[in-house]
Design an enzyme around this catalytic site. Structure first.
Site, PDB file in Angstrom:
ATOM      1  N   LYS A 226       8.884  -1.436  14.946  1.00  0.00           N
ATOM      2  CA  LYS A 226       9.506  -1.043  13.670  1.00  0.00           C
ATOM      3  C   LYS A 226      10.575   0.014  13.915  1.00  0.00           C
ATOM      4  CE  LYS A 226       5.534  -1.140  10.560  1.00  0.00           C
ATOM      5  NZ  LYS A 226       4.748  -0.270   9.709  1.00  0.00           N
TER       6      LYS A 226
ATOM      7  N   GLY B 122      -5.039  -2.013   4.975  1.00  0.00           N
ATOM      8  CA  GLY B 122      -4.222  -3.137   4.490  1.00  0.00           C
ATOM      9  C   GLY B 122      -4.916  -4.477   4.682  1.00  0.00           C
ATOM     10  N   ARG B 123      -5.456  -4.721   5.886  1.00  0.00           N
ATOM     11  CA  ARG B 123      -6.048  -6.037   6.162  1.00  0.00           C
ATOM     12  C   ARG B 123      -7.428  -6.200   5.542  1.00  0.00           C
ATOM     13  NH1 ARG B 123      -5.103  -2.966  10.406  1.00  0.00           N
ATOM     14  NH2 ARG B 123      -6.750  -2.243  11.812  1.00  0.00           N
TER      15      ARG B 123
ATOM     16  N   GLU C 238      -5.374  -7.180  15.028  1.00  0.00           N
ATOM     17  CA  GLU C 238      -4.867  -5.851  14.692  1.00  0.00           C
ATOM     18  C   GLU C 238      -6.000  -4.829  14.806  1.00  0.00           C
ATOM     19  OE1 GLU C 238      -1.182  -5.284  12.030  1.00  0.00           O
ATOM     20  OE2 GLU C 238      -2.863  -4.986  10.682  1.00  0.00           O
TER      21      GLU C 238
ATOM     22  N   HIS D 271      -5.699 -33.635  17.258  1.00  0.00           N
ATOM     23  CA  HIS D 271      -4.559 -34.439  17.719  1.00  0.00           C
ATOM     24  C   HIS D 271      -3.468 -33.554  18.308  1.00  0.00           C
ATOM     25  CE1 HIS D 271      -6.154 -38.104  15.802  1.00  0.00           C
ATOM     26  NE2 HIS D 271      -6.734 -37.201  15.016  1.00  0.00           N
TER      27      HIS D 271
ATOM     28  N   LYS E 226       0.840  -1.199   0.000  1.00  0.00           N
ATOM     29  CA  LYS E 226       0.000   0.000   0.000  1.00  0.00           C
ATOM     30  C   LYS E 226       0.879   1.254   0.000  1.00  0.00           C
ATOM     31  CE  LYS E 226      -3.635   2.225   2.722  1.00  0.00           C
ATOM     32  NZ  LYS E 226      -4.554   2.134   3.857  1.00  0.00           N
TER      33      LYS E 226
ATOM     34  N   GLU F 113      10.278  -4.770   4.797  1.00  0.00           N
ATOM     35  CA  GLU F 113      10.370  -6.163   4.339  1.00  0.00           C
ATOM     36  C   GLU F 113      10.124  -6.254   2.833  1.00  0.00           C
ATOM     37  OE1 GLU F 113       8.685  -5.034   6.918  1.00  0.00           O
ATOM     38  OE2 GLU F 113       8.703  -6.432   8.604  1.00  0.00           O
TER      39      GLU F 113
END
Ligand code: G6Q
Length: 548
Positions: free
Chosen positions: A511, A266-267, A352, A383, A206, A212
């Site tokens: 950050k 973003g999400r 978030e 399990h 965005k 990263e």
């Protein structure tokens, strides 16, 4: 939480909690033959069963009163009308416009966003079809067979989760990859698997400044230059962003830039051009079906009465547990292997959005907000951590997600999968009493002292709540519906808690500190004197491990 109506609604629920504290879900079923009929909602093929909860009709009424006191309907309408619901970033949150298929006007800052949404969607889908169909060639004139989405957080989790969920719909000649982590192993392992000459990189960011993503994008560009030469870059890269200028500076051609807007969080961005790698994989028709699924839920959220509104009910039930029973976690267990990444996707969406401790005005909250979300596909999870669900001291409400039929799976195996899912929700609700265990052990021929020693370990307290979302099969439209249900659930909760679900300031501090520490990690001589002794000690040991 300073509205008198809201306080009154909360007090009423608190008192009701005291009243029904001892009642078990099994009792509720025993006393009410209509319980399932009254505690489920059907929306086309999707059924939401909320009967296996510690709620009765009065509970629902009081929870709906709470929603009323929080002016949920007015706040929902403001969301859809493009009001500034993201107060701290002064933005609307209009991701619903991205799945508005009719083009009915939707407004941000007084401007109808639909013409630009539809134009960008057309441009993105035309590009996706050209890649998919082979009309668009790589630098060496070959068809693209590998797609590598480079992005992180909201620019990764959505397309990565959806590509896996919809794998039967992805063209078999296309291999979709997702690189997110600044750990160079992520890109290196991906580069190992692909043929660079037939690879299209989709840089998804965005802001186009994320550490990263930009680090991986630069490394991928260098790999392309090393293998195919500088001129290959323009043919092998495209980008999705809101930052047209930054994309251009990276050297990506105008006709390969796909934009979205500030009012898309973003999400919440999978519905936008951020879905490009998915669209390349599944094609226009399936991508549009996915959008239609989201739109189905928008219509339902807007039109269904609150008492039969699935995201509203999901939200209120979770609030009941979080704020009145003090249950701190919520599990999402898809009995649908292809939804393996769905819990991770929801972790971002929910934690978030609602992991906040101040209200919209910045005042500290005196109520618990978002629970810890986690999950894994069933039956695998049975399990692993289901032991705690059944016999642990913590109570973890569960959302079971279940498809009636499997796409391309063996139908007989699917019967076993379904039986296991239904068995788990029944077992959690019903439990097994000490008397039942003793009777069972006696029938097995155990002696009295052996029974006394073993029986307490085999007791299941039961009374552990769950919902089930049952749908026909995991199609693009179903996936769109599931995601949008959870999006609106999160929004409803944020309204009750009076928090901003569209910002994420909690990711900033780490950050900032990472940027400060990076030179100290890279340079073995740099002084660490200003650091706390733990961080300094860790860096000293790390330097020792690396050697001179
Ligand atoms: C999501 C967050 C966050 C964001 C990533 C990537 O709502 O804002 O997860 O998506 O930090 O950001 P960019 O897309 O700007 O690279």
């Amino acid at each position: 939480m300073d509205s008198p109506d809201l306080s009154e609604a909360l007090y009423a629920l608190e008192a009701h909690h005291g009243d029904i504290g001892d009642m078990t879900i099994a009792d509720l079923f025993a006393h009410d033959p209509r319980r399932f009929a009254d505690f489920h909602v059907v929306l086309d093929d999707l059924l939401f069963d909320f009967s296996k909860h510690r709620i009765e009709r009065t509970t629902l009424k009081l929870l709906l009163d709470l929603a009323g006191a929080a002016r949920l309907e007015a706040r929902r309408d403001a969301l859809f009308a493009g009001a500034i619901v993201n107060k701290t970033e002064r933005r609307p949150a209009l991701h619903m416009a991205l799945r508005n298929m009719s083009g009915t006007p939707m407004f941000a800052d007084g401007i109808d966003v639909m013409p630009q949404v539809l134009a960008e969607r057309r441009k993105m889908l035309a590009f996706a079809e050209a890649v998919r169909g082979g009309a668009l060639k790589s630098a060496s004139g070959e068809c693209f067979t590998h797609i590598v989405n480079i992005g992180i957080g909201g620019s990764d989790l959505g397309p990565a989760m959806a590509a896996r969920a919809l794998s039967p719909f992805v063209s078999s000649h296309l291999d979709l990859n997702f690189v997110a982590n600044v750990d160079g192993a992520d890109l290196a392992d991906t580069l190992q698997r692909i043929d660079l000459a037939r690879t299209l990189f989709v840089v998804s960011s965005k802001t186009f400044t994320t550490l990263e993503t930009m680090t991986n994008a630069r490394a991928a560009r260098q790999a392309v230059i090393d293998a195919l030469g500088e001129t290959a870059v323009s043919a092998q890269f495209c980008a999705v962003s809101t930052a047209a200028q930054e994309v251009a500076s990276f050297g990506i051609r105008d006709d390969r830039r796909f934009l979205f807007w500030d009012w898309v969080g973003g999400r919440y961005s999978l519905w936008s051009s951020i879905g490009l790698s998915l669209a390349i994989g599944i094609g226009t028709q399936n991508f549009e079906d996915f959008l239609r699924g989201g739109e189905d839920i928008d219509k339902h959220f807007l039109a269904a009465p609150l008492a039969a509104n699935i995201p509203v009910l999901m939200a209120l039930i979770e609030i009941w547990y979080r704020d009145f029973w003090d249950y701190a976690a919520q599990a999402v267990i898809p009995y649908d292997q292809r939804l393996a990444r769905f819990p991770a996707y929801l972790q971002q969406l929910e934690m978030e959005s609602n992991g906040k401790s101040v209200d919209l005005a910045g005042a500290p909250l005196d109520i618990e907000t978002g629970p810890i979300i986690f999950g894994e596909p069933g039956t695998n999870a049975q399990h692993a951590f289901f032991q705690l669900f059944h016999q642990g001291t913590a109570i973890v409400p569960v959302d079971f997600l279940l498809a009636a039929t499997s796409i391309a799976g063996d139908p007989k195996q699917h019967h076993l999968l379904v039986a296991n899912c239904l068995a788990q929700s029944e077992a959690l609700m019903r439990g097994r009493s000490l008397a039942e265990v003793e009777a069972k052990l006696t029938a097995q021929g155990l002696a009295g002292d052996a029974i006394a020693a073993l029986a307490p370990h085999k007791v299941f307290s039961g009374n552990r709540p769950s919902s089930t979302l049952l749908y026909k099969s995991l199609t693009p439209r179903t996936l769109g519906r599931l995601i949008a249900l959870y999006e609106h659930k999160v929004f409803v909760q944020s309204v009750i808690w009076n928090i901003d679900p569209f910002d994420q300031w909690g990711v900033e501090l780490g950050k900032e500190l990472a940027l400060r520490l990076a030179p100290l990690v890279a340079d073995p001589q740099a002084s660490t004197a200003m650091l706390d002794s733990s961080t300094a000690g860790l860096i000293a040991h790390l330097r020792g491990l690396r050697g001179p």
